[in-house]
Motif scaffolding. Structure first.
Motif, mmCIF file in Angstrom:
data_model
loop_
_atom_site.group_PDB
_atom_site.id
_atom_site.type_symbol
_atom_site.label_atom_id
_atom_site.label_comp_id
_atom_site.label_asym_id
_atom_site.label_seq_id
_atom_site.Cartn_x
_atom_site.Cartn_y
_atom_site.Cartn_z
ATOM 1 N N VAL A 114 -0.021 67.144 10.750
ATOM 2 C CA VAL A 114 -0.533 67.284 9.538
ATOM 3 C C VAL A 114 0.233 66.611 8.317
ATOM 4 O O VAL A 114 -0.434 66.467 7.354
ATOM 5 C CB VAL A 114 -0.747 68.629 9.387
ATOM 6 N N TYR A 115 1.443 66.438 8.422
ATOM 7 C CA TYR A 115 2.298 65.905 7.407
ATOM 8 C C TYR A 115 2.260 64.344 7.402
ATOM 9 O O TYR A 115 2.780 63.705 6.614
ATOM 10 C CB TYR A 115 3.700 66.405 7.616
ATOM 11 N N THR B 143 2.895 72.856 -0.419
ATOM 12 C CA THR B 143 3.882 74.031 0.113
ATOM 13 C C THR B 143 4.162 75.136 -1.177
ATOM 14 O O THR B 143 3.966 74.713 -2.226
ATOM 15 C CB THR B 143 5.273 73.254 0.477
ATOM 16 N N ILE C 90 0.023 69.497 15.611
ATOM 17 C CA ILE C 90 0.380 70.495 14.531
ATOM 18 C C ILE C 90 1.047 69.896 13.405
ATOM 19 O O ILE C 90 0.904 69.982 12.228
ATOM 20 C CB ILE C 90 0.849 71.933 15.017
ATOM 21 N N THR D 20 1.876 80.499 14.348
ATOM 22 C CA THR D 20 0.427 81.029 14.089
ATOM 23 C C THR D 20 -0.670 80.557 15.320
ATOM 24 O O THR D 20 -1.151 81.368 15.664
ATOM 25 C CB THR D 20 -0.071 80.730 12.899
ATOM 26 N N PHE D 21 -0.317 79.156 15.572
ATOM 27 C CA PHE D 21 -1.364 78.571 16.417
ATOM 28 C C PHE D 21 -1.136 79.689 17.895
ATOM 29 O O PHE D 21 -2.211 80.061 18.501
ATOM 30 C CB PHE D 21 -1.101 77.111 16.782
ATOM 31 N N GLU E 250 6.183 78.450 10.910
ATOM 32 C CA GLU E 250 5.154 79.144 10.825
ATOM 33 C C GLU E 250 3.764 78.715 11.455
ATOM 34 O O GLU E 250 2.887 79.564 12.032
ATOM 35 C CB GLU E 250 4.917 79.663 9.366
ATOM 36 N N ARG E 251 3.492 77.497 11.239
ATOM 37 C CA ARG E 251 2.312 76.744 11.795
ATOM 38 C C ARG E 251 2.403 76.901 13.282
ATOM 39 O O ARG E 251 1.088 77.064 13.665
ATOM 40 C CB ARG E 251 2.190 75.181 11.524
ATOM 41 N N ASP F 74 7.951 76.297 7.388
ATOM 42 C CA ASP F 74 6.544 76.058 7.363
ATOM 43 C C ASP F 74 5.976 75.456 8.777
ATOM 44 O O ASP F 74 4.969 76.216 9.212
ATOM 45 C CB ASP F 74 6.369 75.039 6.206
ATOM 46 N N ILE F 75 6.708 74.703 9.403
ATOM 47 C CA ILE F 75 6.368 74.198 10.523
ATOM 48 C C ILE F 75 6.430 75.227 11.732
ATOM 49 O O ILE F 75 5.710 75.314 12.470
ATOM 50 C CB ILE F 75 7.087 72.618 10.991
#
Length: 135
Positions: free
Chosen positions: A61-62, A87, A58, A106-107, A102-103, A99-100
């Motif tokens: 992605v960056y 972003t 996850i 969410t997963f 939330e990612r 952001d991380i």
């Protein structure tokens, strides 16, 4: 029973801060480090809260990407060559931490896992990090 796991990972990425006056307003890169603490109840059969590789994937992605504010005029020019990671605001270590988080959360929600980010640190450089906690 609540269990906590910890994962540290790294990624290389460039960014720039549109709304900052100083050298960070120019496109530049970092070797970012991310520390993640996740809490929850492990799966009854596997006894795994969340596979460590999922956390790494996850965050990856960056990796080797250009991270830009979605409103940055550089997005249009760069998009002719590669798709940047966008972003909602300048990609500061503070914003990337949010952001991380939330990612990851969410997963976990989408896969019906009880795991949630308890704490997360994004190190922009040695001695400089932003930290977010569970809401």
């Amino acid at each position: 029973m609540v269990t906590r796991i910890y994962k540290e990972t790294h990624f290389d990425a460039s960014h720039r801060l549109m709304h900052y006056e100083g050298k960070c307003s120019r496109l530049h890169g970092h070797r970012w480090s991310v520390e993640v603490w996740m809490d929850g109840t492990p799966d009854e059969k596997s006894r795994i809260l969340l596979d460590y590789n999922i956390i790494k994937n996850i965050i990856n992605v960056y990796d080797h990407q250009v991270v830009l504010n979605k409103d940055d005029p550089m997005v249009e020019a760069l998009s002719r060559f590669q798709t940047p990671v966008l972003t909602n605001g300048d990609p500061t270590s503070e914003l990337l931490a949010e952001d991380i988080r939330e990612r990851l959360n969410t997963f976990c929600r989408e896969h019906d896992l009880s795991a949630r980010v308890a704490k997360l640190r994004v190190w922009e450089s040695e001695g400089c990090y932003a930290e977010v906690f569970a809401e």
